[in-house]
Design a protein around this motif. Structure first.
Motif: not given
Length: 261
Positions: A117-127, A182-192
Protein backbone atom coordinates in the motif's frame (compact mmCIF):
# COMPACT_ATOMS: atom_id res chain seq x y z
CA UNK A 1 -45.31 -74.17 -17.64
CA UNK A 2 -44.48 -74.09 -13.93
CA UNK A 3 -40.76 -73.94 -14.79
CA UNK A 4 -41.21 -71.00 -17.14
CA UNK A 5 -43.31 -69.11 -14.55
CA UNK A 6 -40.72 -69.78 -11.85
CA UNK A 7 -37.95 -68.45 -14.04
CA UNK A 8 -40.01 -65.36 -14.83
CA UNK A 9 -40.59 -64.68 -11.11
CA UNK A 10 -36.91 -65.15 -10.33
CA UNK A 11 -36.02 -62.70 -13.11
CA UNK A 12 -38.38 -60.07 -11.68
CA UNK A 13 -36.97 -60.54 -8.19
CA UNK A 14 -33.44 -60.23 -9.53
CA UNK A 15 -34.21 -57.01 -11.39
CA UNK A 16 -36.11 -55.58 -8.42
CA UNK A 17 -33.33 -56.44 -6.00
CA UNK A 18 -30.67 -54.88 -8.23
CA UNK A 19 -32.68 -51.64 -8.53
CA UNK A 20 -33.08 -51.42 -4.78
CA UNK A 21 -29.35 -51.36 -4.10
CA UNK A 22 -28.12 -49.37 -7.10
CA UNK A 23 -26.93 -45.86 -6.11
CA UNK A 24 -28.67 -42.91 -7.71
CA UNK A 25 -26.65 -40.86 -10.10
CA UNK A 26 -25.63 -37.63 -8.36
CA UNK A 27 -27.35 -34.49 -9.59
CA UNK A 28 -25.95 -30.98 -9.62
CA UNK A 29 -27.99 -30.01 -6.57
CA UNK A 30 -26.48 -32.86 -4.54
CA UNK A 31 -22.87 -31.91 -5.19
CA UNK A 32 -21.10 -29.69 -2.65
CA UNK A 33 -19.94 -26.61 -4.58
CA UNK A 34 -17.48 -24.24 -2.93
CA UNK A 35 -18.78 -20.67 -3.29
CA UNK A 36 -16.23 -17.88 -3.58
CA UNK A 37 -17.06 -14.18 -3.13
CA UNK A 38 -14.82 -11.73 -5.01
CA UNK A 39 -15.19 -7.92 -4.84
CA UNK A 40 -18.10 -6.63 -6.90
CA UNK A 41 -16.39 -3.29 -7.51
CA UNK A 42 -13.02 -4.81 -8.38
CA UNK A 43 -9.60 -4.76 -6.77
CA UNK A 44 -7.29 -4.47 -9.80
CA UNK A 45 -5.34 -6.26 -11.04
CA UNK A 46 -6.40 -9.12 -8.77
CA UNK A 47 -10.08 -8.64 -9.66
CA UNK A 48 -10.74 -6.26 -12.55
CA UNK A 49 -14.44 -6.52 -13.44
CA UNK A 50 -13.47 -7.03 -17.11
CA UNK A 51 -14.85 -10.30 -18.55
CA UNK A 52 -12.02 -10.40 -21.08
CA UNK A 53 -9.31 -9.94 -18.45
CA UNK A 54 -11.02 -10.79 -15.15
CA UNK A 55 -7.93 -10.60 -12.95
CA UNK A 56 -5.38 -12.77 -11.16
CA UNK A 57 -7.79 -14.39 -8.70
CA UNK A 58 -10.51 -15.46 -11.16
CA UNK A 59 -7.86 -16.93 -13.46
CA UNK A 60 -6.09 -18.65 -10.56
CA UNK A 61 -9.37 -20.22 -9.40
CA UNK A 62 -10.00 -21.78 -12.82
CA UNK A 63 -7.12 -24.14 -12.00
CA UNK A 64 -8.56 -25.18 -8.63
CA UNK A 65 -11.34 -27.74 -8.16
CA UNK A 66 -12.83 -29.43 -5.12
CA UNK A 67 -13.87 -33.07 -5.61
CA UNK A 68 -13.43 -32.52 -9.33
CA UNK A 69 -16.04 -29.74 -9.42
CA UNK A 70 -14.99 -26.16 -10.26
CA UNK A 71 -15.62 -23.53 -7.61
CA UNK A 72 -18.56 -21.14 -7.98
CA UNK A 73 -17.30 -17.54 -8.18
CA UNK A 74 -19.72 -14.71 -7.37
CA UNK A 75 -19.01 -10.97 -7.40
CA UNK A 76 -20.41 -9.47 -4.21
CA UNK A 77 -19.99 -6.10 -2.42
CA UNK A 78 -17.39 -6.18 0.34
CA UNK A 79 -19.64 -5.65 3.35
CA UNK A 80 -22.18 -8.18 2.12
CA UNK A 81 -19.56 -10.86 1.53
CA UNK A 82 -18.43 -10.49 5.16
CA UNK A 83 -21.96 -11.32 6.34
CA UNK A 84 -22.46 -14.13 3.83
CA UNK A 85 -19.30 -15.97 4.83
CA UNK A 86 -20.24 -15.82 8.52
CA UNK A 87 -23.65 -17.35 7.68
CA UNK A 88 -22.12 -20.00 5.35
CA UNK A 89 -23.85 -18.60 2.27
CA UNK A 90 -20.37 -18.37 0.75
CA UNK A 91 -17.37 -20.29 2.05
CA UNK A 92 -14.50 -18.22 0.62
CA UNK A 93 -13.70 -14.55 0.08
CA UNK A 94 -10.70 -12.39 -0.77
CA UNK A 95 -9.01 -10.96 2.33
CA UNK A 96 -5.73 -10.69 4.22
CA UNK A 97 -5.34 -11.98 7.75
CA UNK A 98 -3.66 -8.69 8.71
CA UNK A 99 -6.68 -6.71 7.39
CA UNK A 100 -9.36 -8.87 9.03
CA UNK A 101 -11.23 -7.24 11.92
CA UNK A 102 -13.97 -9.84 12.47
CA UNK A 103 -14.22 -12.13 15.46
CA UNK A 104 -15.21 -15.38 13.70
CA UNK A 105 -12.45 -18.02 13.48
CA UNK A 106 -11.38 -18.50 9.87
CA UNK A 107 -9.03 -20.71 7.87
CA UNK A 108 -6.47 -18.87 5.74
CA UNK A 109 -4.81 -19.76 2.47
CA UNK A 110 -1.08 -19.24 1.95
CA UNK A 111 -0.18 -15.77 0.73
CA UNK A 112 -1.04 -15.37 -2.95
CA UNK A 113 0.86 -12.13 -3.52
CA UNK A 114 2.50 -9.40 -1.44
CA UNK A 115 0.42 -6.21 -1.71
CA UNK A 116 2.21 -2.92 -1.01
CA UNK A 117 0.00 0.00 0.00
CA UNK A 118 1.31 3.42 -0.98
CA UNK A 119 0.31 6.96 -0.07
CA UNK A 120 -0.99 9.01 -3.00
CA UNK A 121 -1.75 12.74 -3.24
CA UNK A 122 -2.55 15.27 -5.95
CA UNK A 123 0.64 16.68 -7.46
CA UNK A 124 0.01 19.96 -5.59
CA UNK A 125 -1.42 18.39 -2.42
CA UNK A 126 0.06 18.43 1.06
CA UNK A 127 1.69 15.25 2.34
CA UNK A 128 1.12 14.01 5.91
CA UNK A 129 4.44 13.44 7.65
CA UNK A 130 4.46 13.83 11.43
CA UNK A 131 0.69 13.88 11.91
CA UNK A 132 -2.60 13.21 10.11
CA UNK A 133 -4.27 16.18 11.84
CA UNK A 134 -6.66 18.05 9.50
CA UNK A 135 -6.05 15.65 6.61
CA UNK A 136 -8.76 13.73 4.73
CA UNK A 137 -8.15 10.13 3.69
CA UNK A 138 -9.95 8.73 0.67
CA UNK A 139 -10.72 5.04 1.19
CA UNK A 140 -13.00 2.19 0.16
CA UNK A 141 -16.18 1.07 1.87
CA UNK A 142 -15.55 -2.05 3.92
CA UNK A 143 -11.75 -1.81 3.82
CA UNK A 144 -9.44 -1.52 6.81
CA UNK A 145 -6.31 0.66 6.87
CA UNK A 146 -4.05 -0.47 9.75
CA UNK A 147 -1.62 2.47 9.53
CA UNK A 148 -4.31 5.14 10.12
CA UNK A 149 -6.68 3.26 12.46
CA UNK A 150 -5.45 5.09 15.54
CA UNK A 151 -5.70 8.53 13.91
CA UNK A 152 -9.26 7.77 12.79
CA UNK A 153 -10.22 6.52 16.25
CA UNK A 154 -8.87 9.68 17.88
CA UNK A 155 -10.65 11.92 15.37
CA UNK A 156 -7.39 13.39 14.08
CA UNK A 157 -8.10 12.20 10.54
CA UNK A 158 -11.27 12.55 8.50
CA UNK A 159 -12.33 9.86 6.05
CA UNK A 160 -14.27 9.91 2.79
CA UNK A 161 -15.27 6.54 1.37
CA UNK A 162 -15.79 5.36 -2.21
CA UNK A 163 -16.92 2.14 -3.86
CA UNK A 164 -13.84 1.59 -6.03
CA UNK A 165 -10.20 2.57 -6.48
CA UNK A 166 -11.07 4.25 -9.76
CA UNK A 167 -13.56 6.55 -8.02
CA UNK A 168 -10.96 7.38 -5.38
CA UNK A 169 -8.37 8.35 -7.98
CA UNK A 170 -10.92 10.35 -10.01
CA UNK A 171 -11.69 12.43 -6.95
CA UNK A 172 -8.06 12.85 -5.94
CA UNK A 173 -7.02 13.87 -9.49
CA UNK A 174 -9.43 16.84 -9.41
CA UNK A 175 -7.56 19.68 -7.66
CA UNK A 176 -9.02 21.56 -4.70
CA UNK A 177 -7.76 24.62 -2.85
CA UNK A 178 -5.24 23.88 -0.09
CA UNK A 179 -5.55 20.19 -0.84
CA UNK A 180 -4.97 18.03 2.25
CA UNK A 181 -6.44 14.84 0.84
CA UNK A 182 -4.59 11.59 0.32
CA UNK A 183 -5.39 7.99 -0.55
CA UNK A 184 -3.90 4.70 0.59
CA UNK A 185 -3.98 2.19 -2.23
CA UNK A 186 -2.17 -0.92 -3.38
CA UNK A 187 0.66 -0.16 -5.76
CA UNK A 188 -0.49 -2.81 -8.28
CA UNK A 189 -3.95 -1.19 -8.34
CA UNK A 190 -2.75 2.32 -9.13
CA UNK A 191 -0.34 1.03 -11.77
CA UNK A 192 -3.17 -0.93 -13.41
CA UNK A 193 -5.52 2.09 -13.42
CA UNK A 194 -2.82 4.40 -14.78
CA UNK A 195 -2.64 2.25 -17.92
CA UNK A 196 -6.14 3.33 -18.98
CA UNK A 197 -6.15 6.91 -17.65
CA UNK A 198 -3.13 9.18 -18.27
CA UNK A 199 -4.64 11.75 -15.85
CA UNK A 200 -3.77 9.39 -13.02
CA UNK A 201 -0.12 9.74 -14.05
CA UNK A 202 0.05 13.50 -14.60
CA UNK A 203 -2.24 14.68 -11.79
CA UNK A 204 -1.21 12.31 -9.01
CA UNK A 205 1.95 11.68 -7.06
CA UNK A 206 2.83 8.30 -5.52
CA UNK A 207 4.76 8.53 -2.26
CA UNK A 208 6.18 5.98 0.16
CA UNK A 209 5.03 2.46 0.93
CA UNK A 210 3.04 2.57 4.18
CA UNK A 211 2.05 -1.07 4.62
CA UNK A 212 2.60 -4.51 3.11
CA UNK A 213 0.25 -7.49 3.46
CA UNK A 214 -0.13 -10.88 1.85
CA UNK A 215 -3.31 -11.17 -0.20
CA UNK A 216 -5.09 -14.39 0.81
CA UNK A 217 -8.29 -16.36 0.51
CA UNK A 218 -10.36 -16.54 3.68
CA UNK A 219 -12.32 -19.76 4.26
CA UNK A 220 -15.02 -20.12 6.88
CA UNK A 221 -14.95 -23.04 9.33
CA UNK A 222 -17.92 -24.95 7.96
CA UNK A 223 -17.25 -28.54 6.91
CA UNK A 224 -17.09 -27.47 3.27
CA UNK A 225 -14.98 -24.40 4.06
CA UNK A 226 -12.38 -26.33 6.03
CA UNK A 227 -12.20 -29.03 3.37
CA UNK A 228 -11.76 -26.38 0.68
CA UNK A 229 -9.11 -24.60 2.75
CA UNK A 230 -7.03 -27.76 3.15
CA UNK A 231 -7.37 -28.66 -0.53
CA UNK A 232 -6.47 -25.13 -1.66
CA UNK A 233 -3.39 -25.05 0.54
CA UNK A 234 -2.13 -28.28 -1.05
CA UNK A 235 -3.00 -27.00 -4.52
CA UNK A 236 -1.34 -23.60 -4.15
CA UNK A 237 1.85 -24.90 -2.57
CA UNK A 238 2.41 -26.67 -5.90
CA UNK A 239 0.84 -24.12 -8.24
CA UNK A 240 2.71 -21.04 -7.00
CA UNK A 241 5.93 -22.31 -8.61
CA UNK A 242 4.28 -23.24 -11.91
CA UNK A 243 4.68 -21.63 -15.31
CA UNK A 244 0.87 -21.22 -15.37
CA UNK A 245 0.90 -18.95 -12.32
CA UNK A 246 3.87 -17.02 -13.65
CA UNK A 247 1.97 -16.44 -16.91
CA UNK A 248 -1.12 -15.21 -15.07
CA UNK A 249 0.92 -12.73 -13.03
CA UNK A 250 2.83 -11.44 -16.07
CA UNK A 251 -0.46 -10.90 -17.89
CA UNK A 252 -1.43 -8.41 -15.19
CA UNK A 253 1.94 -6.71 -14.82
CA UNK A 254 3.04 -8.62 -11.72
CA UNK A 255 6.28 -10.45 -10.96
CA UNK A 256 6.58 -13.98 -9.59
CA UNK A 257 9.04 -12.52 -7.03
CA UNK A 258 6.03 -10.94 -5.31
CA UNK A 259 4.64 -14.35 -4.33
CA UNK A 260 5.30 -15.21 -0.65
CA UNK A 261 7.51 -18.26 -0.23
Amino acid sequence: MRTICSLFVLLLVSISGHSAVSPLSPTGSELSVLRVALPYNAFPPFVTGDPERPGVLPELLTHFTLNGAPVDVDYIPEERSKKLISHDKVQVRMESESWYRGDSPMCWSPGLYWVKDVLITHQDGAVPTQSYQDFIMLGRFGYTYPTVEEALRLGQLQQKLFYSEREMLDALASPVKEDRRFALMSLPAIRWLQLSNPKFITALKVHQVVDTAALQLQFNRSTLGLKGCAKFRDFFMRFRHSTEYRSILLKYGLDIKGVPQ
